[in-house]
Design a protein around this motif. Sequence first.
Motif, PDB file in Angstrom:
ATOM      1  N   GLU A 289      45.515  31.477  20.620  1.00  0.00           N
ATOM      2  CA  GLU A 289      44.557  31.685  21.698  1.00  0.00           C
ATOM      3  C   GLU A 289      44.411  30.416  22.512  1.00  0.00           C
ATOM      4  O   GLU A 289      44.343  30.459  23.735  1.00  0.00           O
ATOM      5  CB  GLU A 289      43.199  32.095  21.133  1.00  0.00           C
ATOM      6  CG  GLU A 289      42.274  32.514  22.259  1.00  0.00           C
ATOM      7  CD  GLU A 289      40.912  32.965  21.734  1.00  0.00           C
ATOM      8  OE1 GLU A 289      40.719  32.964  20.512  1.00  0.00           O
ATOM      9  OE2 GLU A 289      40.075  33.303  22.582  1.00  0.00           O
ATOM     10  N   LYS A 290      44.451  29.311  21.819  1.00  0.00           N
ATOM     11  CA  LYS A 290      44.323  28.021  22.500  1.00  0.00           C
ATOM     12  C   LYS A 290      45.521  27.827  23.455  1.00  0.00           C
ATOM     13  O   LYS A 290      45.352  27.482  24.620  1.00  0.00           O
ATOM     14  CB  LYS A 290      44.290  26.901  21.453  1.00  0.00           C
ATOM     15  CG  LYS A 290      43.958  25.554  22.020  1.00  0.00           C
ATOM     16  CD  LYS A 290      43.973  24.508  20.920  1.00  0.00           C
ATOM     17  CE  LYS A 290      43.810  23.122  21.529  1.00  0.00           C
ATOM     18  NZ  LYS A 290      44.396  22.101  20.675  1.00  0.00           N
ATOM     19  N   ARG A 291      46.702  28.122  22.880  1.00  0.00           N
ATOM     20  CA  ARG A 291      47.901  27.950  23.697  1.00  0.00           C
ATOM     21  C   ARG A 291      47.880  28.907  24.890  1.00  0.00           C
ATOM     22  O   ARG A 291      48.206  28.544  26.016  1.00  0.00           O
ATOM     23  CB  ARG A 291      49.139  28.221  22.838  1.00  0.00           C
ATOM     24  CG  ARG A 291      50.390  27.628  23.421  1.00  0.00           C
ATOM     25  CD  ARG A 291      51.527  27.721  22.456  1.00  0.00           C
ATOM     26  NE  ARG A 291      51.850  29.099  22.137  1.00  0.00           N
ATOM     27  CZ  ARG A 291      52.570  29.466  21.081  1.00  0.00           C
ATOM     28  NH1 ARG A 291      53.011  28.549  20.242  1.00  0.00           N
ATOM     29  NH2 ARG A 291      52.850  30.723  20.861  1.00  0.00           N
ATOM     30  N   PHE A 292      47.444  30.133  24.589  1.00  0.00           N
ATOM     31  CA  PHE A 292      47.383  31.155  25.622  1.00  0.00           C
ATOM     32  C   PHE A 292      46.427  30.732  26.737  1.00  0.00           C
ATOM     33  O   PHE A 292      46.748  30.810  27.913  1.00  0.00           O
ATOM     34  CB  PHE A 292      46.917  32.470  24.991  1.00  0.00           C
ATOM     35  CG  PHE A 292      46.658  33.568  25.974  1.00  0.00           C
ATOM     36  CD1 PHE A 292      47.701  34.217  26.613  1.00  0.00           C
ATOM     37  CD2 PHE A 292      45.350  33.943  26.270  1.00  0.00           C
ATOM     38  CE1 PHE A 292      47.445  35.224  27.507  1.00  0.00           C
ATOM     39  CE2 PHE A 292      45.097  34.949  27.178  1.00  0.00           C
ATOM     40  CZ  PHE A 292      46.145  35.592  27.794  1.00  0.00           C
ATOM     41  N   ARG A 293      45.288  30.207  26.296  1.00  0.00           N
ATOM     42  CA  ARG A 293      44.297  29.785  27.286  1.00  0.00           C
ATOM     43  C   ARG A 293      44.833  28.648  28.134  1.00  0.00           C
ATOM     44  O   ARG A 293      44.623  28.624  29.349  1.00  0.00           O
ATOM     45  CB  ARG A 293      42.988  29.377  26.587  1.00  0.00           C
ATOM     46  CG  ARG A 293      42.218  30.585  26.105  1.00  0.00           C
ATOM     47  CD  ARG A 293      40.801  30.243  25.700  1.00  0.00           C
ATOM     48  NE  ARG A 293      40.088  31.445  25.296  1.00  0.00           N
ATOM     49  CZ  ARG A 293      39.548  32.313  26.166  1.00  0.00           C
ATOM     50  NH1 ARG A 293      39.632  32.079  27.476  1.00  0.00           N
ATOM     51  NH2 ARG A 293      38.943  33.401  25.737  1.00  0.00           N
ATOM     52  N   ASN A 298      46.872  27.009  33.221  1.00  0.00           N
ATOM     53  CA  ASN A 298      47.831  26.254  34.031  1.00  0.00           C
ATOM     54  C   ASN A 298      48.783  27.174  34.811  1.00  0.00           C
ATOM     55  O   ASN A 298      49.598  26.688  35.561  1.00  0.00           O
ATOM     56  CB  ASN A 298      48.670  25.354  33.131  1.00  0.00           C
ATOM     57  CG  ASN A 298      47.793  24.315  32.460  1.00  0.00           C
ATOM     58  OD1 ASN A 298      46.805  23.889  33.050  1.00  0.00           O
ATOM     59  ND2 ASN A 298      48.110  23.947  31.240  1.00  0.00           N
ATOM     60  N   SER A 299      48.642  28.489  34.549  1.00  0.00           N
ATOM     61  CA  SER A 299      49.594  29.413  35.170  1.00  0.00           C
ATOM     62  C   SER A 299      49.458  29.420  36.681  1.00  0.00           C
ATOM     63  O   SER A 299      48.367  29.277  37.233  1.00  0.00           O
ATOM     64  CB  SER A 299      49.347  30.822  34.634  1.00  0.00           C
ATOM     65  OG  SER A 299      50.025  31.750  35.416  1.00  0.00           O
ATOM     66  N   LEU A 300      50.581  29.583  37.344  1.00  0.00           N
ATOM     67  CA  LEU A 300      50.568  29.728  38.796  1.00  0.00           C
ATOM     68  C   LEU A 300      50.136  31.133  39.171  1.00  0.00           C
ATOM     69  O   LEU A 300      49.694  31.386  40.280  1.00  0.00           O
ATOM     70  CB  LEU A 300      51.962  29.459  39.371  1.00  0.00           C
ATOM     71  CG  LEU A 300      52.328  27.974  39.407  1.00  0.00           C
ATOM     72  CD1 LEU A 300      53.770  27.809  39.862  1.00  0.00           C
ATOM     73  CD2 LEU A 300      51.396  27.206  40.314  1.00  0.00           C
ATOM     74  N   ASP A 314      36.407  36.723  33.376  1.00  0.00           N
ATOM     75  CA  ASP A 314      37.020  35.396  33.474  1.00  0.00           C
ATOM     76  C   ASP A 314      38.140  35.454  34.508  1.00  0.00           C
ATOM     77  O   ASP A 314      38.759  36.504  34.697  1.00  0.00           O
ATOM     78  CB  ASP A 314      37.608  34.970  32.111  1.00  0.00           C
ATOM     79  CG  ASP A 314      37.902  33.470  32.088  1.00  0.00           C
ATOM     80  OD1 ASP A 314      37.502  32.767  33.065  1.00  0.00           O
ATOM     81  OD2 ASP A 314      38.521  33.020  31.118  1.00  0.00           O
ATOM     82  N   VAL A 315      38.353  34.346  35.158  1.00  0.00           N
ATOM     83  CA  VAL A 315      39.505  34.203  36.046  1.00  0.00           C
ATOM     84  C   VAL A 315      40.007  32.788  35.911  1.00  0.00           C
ATOM     85  O   VAL A 315      39.236  31.878  35.565  1.00  0.00           O
ATOM     86  CB  VAL A 315      39.153  34.476  37.529  1.00  0.00           C
ATOM     87  CG1 VAL A 315      38.770  35.924  37.737  1.00  0.00           C
ATOM     88  CG2 VAL A 315      38.065  33.559  38.022  1.00  0.00           C
ATOM     89  N   ASN A 316      41.284  32.561  36.158  1.00  0.00           N
ATOM     90  CA  ASN A 316      41.802  31.194  36.050  1.00  0.00           C
ATOM     91  C   ASN A 316      41.861  30.526  37.428  1.00  0.00           C
ATOM     92  O   ASN A 316      41.522  31.138  38.454  1.00  0.00           O
ATOM     93  CB  ASN A 316      43.158  31.188  35.338  1.00  0.00           C
ATOM     94  CG  ASN A 316      44.250  31.815  36.191  1.00  0.00           C
ATOM     95  OD1 ASN A 316      43.961  32.420  37.233  1.00  0.00           O
ATOM     96  ND2 ASN A 316      45.487  31.665  35.750  1.00  0.00           N
TER      97      ASN A 316
END
Lengths: 817, 122
Positions: A289-293, A298-300, A314-316
Amino acid sequence: MAGATGDVEQRSAILLERGEELLGVLEAAAWPMWLASLDGQCIHFNDAWLNLTGRTLEQERGSGWLDGVHPGDRERVRDVFVESVAAQRNLLCRYRVRCADGEYRWVEDQGRPIRDRCGDAIGYAGSVQDLSAQWRRDEAVRELEKRSHVHSSQFEALFDAVPVIVWIAHDVEGRWITGNQASREFLQLPEGANPSLTAAEAARPAHYRVIHQGREVTGADLPVQKVANSGRAMRNCEMIVEFADGRRSHLRGNIEPLRDRAGDPQGAIGAFADISDLVNTREELIRREKRFRETVANSLAGFFLIDSQGRFADVNQAWLDIHGYERREDVVGRHFSLIALPHTGPMLEACFKRVLSGESLRAVDNEIVRPNDGQRRHLAFSARPTFVDGQLVEIDGFVIDITERKLSERALRDAHDLLEQRVAERTEALAAANEELLRSNNELLRIRSLLENISEMLPGMVFLQDESTGGLIYTNRGFRGFFLRGDQPDGNRIIHSRIASDDLMVLDRLYQRLKTPSEVPATVEAELRARDHDGTERRMLFCLTRFGDGRDGKREILGVIVDVTDSRLAELATRRGERLVALGTFTAGVAHEINNPLGTILLHADLIEDEVARLAAGPTVAESLGEIKQAATRCAGIVKRVLEFSRPKTTTLESCQLSEVMEFVVKMTSHLAGNSGVELCIEEPERPPPVRANRAEIEQVLINLVHNAIQARSSRIVLRGELTPERDRVTVCIDDDGEGMTEHQVKRVTDPFYTTRLGEGGTGLGLSICERILRDHGSQLLIQSVPDLGTSMRFSLPICESDHREGANHGGQSPAG
Amino acid sequence: MAAKVLLVDDEAPFLSALTAALGRRGYEVASAQDTRTAVSEAERFHPDVVVADWMLRNHADGVDLGRILLDRGIDARIIIMSGYPAPELKRRLEALPHARFLAKPFELPELIDMIDYSMDKE
């Protein structure tokens, strides 16, 4: 083999050397025993054995002992015995043996090789245990246990059966601990081993250690020992067992203290579950989950979470950037309609419902207007529901900005559409051009067909000729009729063959002129003489014109040939007619002046004739008078005919009775006929109806014809009128039996100025005038003549319809009147 | 009964010769050289046949004479003579009933045939 046998004998000897010693041991034993040599022969049985079987040593030695073995077991026992001894292997064999009391008892026979100091086998020894006795004892024990340890047994079973790890500390220090099957498997210890880490130093297992609450614990701090010592239970105790090879297992369980009857701590019992998998999974989950988050953050691509109510959970950052928001707080908690446009709202709502129903969406096109800069952007998003126990907990999805792609797609599509349109336009233009071409072609074909038809119908001749080869490409019927009859089509030669040789040069010059570039117009013509098939000379007007500019190597000559013979003759006749009119006008003027004196002369001649006859003068005077009269009459006849020939035509048609006309004519010519000794008569088989004619003219025609007949030296002239078979015309015939005419004469007899009586006062105009009058009446003069047999002349006149009907009516009414 | 013929011609030699010839053949003949005389002679003589030249003096011709006689109730056959058979004469002649044409010159029998024919028609 001999060596081996020798070896066995040698060893048996050794065995016997040590026999006293061994036999002593055997005899001292309280249980049955036997001793065998290496060759498998039993050499001694002790007293306990002999007591058991009730047989003598001698009976049992060698293989005799097998006689006491139950027949059902004997063979198997012998095989096992022989094999085990020969292989110097330990022997274990159960079988039934006949005892001294005669009954068979189960025994367990155990044997093993006897070895010297060097370890070499020298013999084989075994002992027999009476299983029946043991079994009875065991049964008694089992019965006792059954009775007194039912609970213990159940406990033991449960103890080993439960999948949890159970340890029991039997003392307050936990030095002696027993564990169930699960615990042994967990610690990889054999049954009966003491797993306690507080056991005596030597017996303590060293392949694992315990970590509790983050640190290694030993001695009294170990959880089980702690409870055993303190008497206080521990619940949800977690500890890690770390093995020497690095494996770690998480255990969680409860530990209960054991107490004696006095209630003092006596030990402890702990039950643990291995929750390593759970812990590992939990850790993995946390890690993932940490990695996913991190990835999402950081995702474009924009990431969003929406709860079951449609609110953003939630939104990134990428989502914020794409949608044009500064902070998460501006979005989280708001309904997704926040980003909807009027035209995308219903679509988003529909998508939401689909996801709520469990569907996953991919690559859904969406459009937004960014609040921060007002830009319209094209997006594509995916959305996927997460259900827990059939209940939707949230929707997650990704969104990317495809504006640039959309724009390029649109540009591409526009370009494609433009291309399609161009192609369509071009295709349409081509189709139209093609249609126009077809139409033109059809029109050309039609015109060509029309031209050919016209050309075929033309009375003249038409031909199309290749200029270079002279070959005929096309000829019409007229041309073929004149030129090609019986000839092979060969262009110029065919034409040349018919042209008068004097005019061939003219024709050649015509073709030359056609090729002269300065010749304007390109049509040349000349009149040439040509020969007909029967050699008659015809006058032909040749018109030639040239086709094609020679660029495609084709030049054609179109020729039109018109037979102008008849029109030339007609012109000639017209010119002659004109001359005649002029002559007629002139002569008419003087005719009157001549006729009057001529009349006077003739009358006076008559008077003199009468006088001469009365005075009886000589025949010379009478002859002279006759000459005068004849000359005067001839003069009158000449003037009359010349006048009549040049007289303009004025024909008025009226109804007239032919019989009256014929009667008048006969009367008018009877004098002349009488003088010539000719019989004139009228034949009318049935009185014909009136005809439509100019009476005076028809009289003139008949008088003329009768005059001709009289002058043909006829003896009888018959005038006949009768209805044609069609009953629409009346035919008038004048038949004579005179000298007749040749065919040539018949042909020319109606030509003006043609006369067979040139010296007898004939002007040659009579019959031509007759023919003209009849032509004016729509009729023609038909002449049939045979020399020396006579001539038949006939013409017909139309019946007068109105009179005919009138007459018929009268006839119908007369009986009543 | 011999027919009564009135001859009208302005050419005296022709008139005298014709008068003598017809008279000699038994016809009762009167003659006149102009239209006026012809009319008065006709009223006096009552001819059966009037033989008149077409071209007469005093701007009247045989056809005019025929019409005048017709108008005055003198019922006589008219024979018009002419050395010049102009189309005009033919047309005018058609307007005059029972009139016949005789081209000059003619031989006496022709005239006699025509006079007799006219009388027969009577």
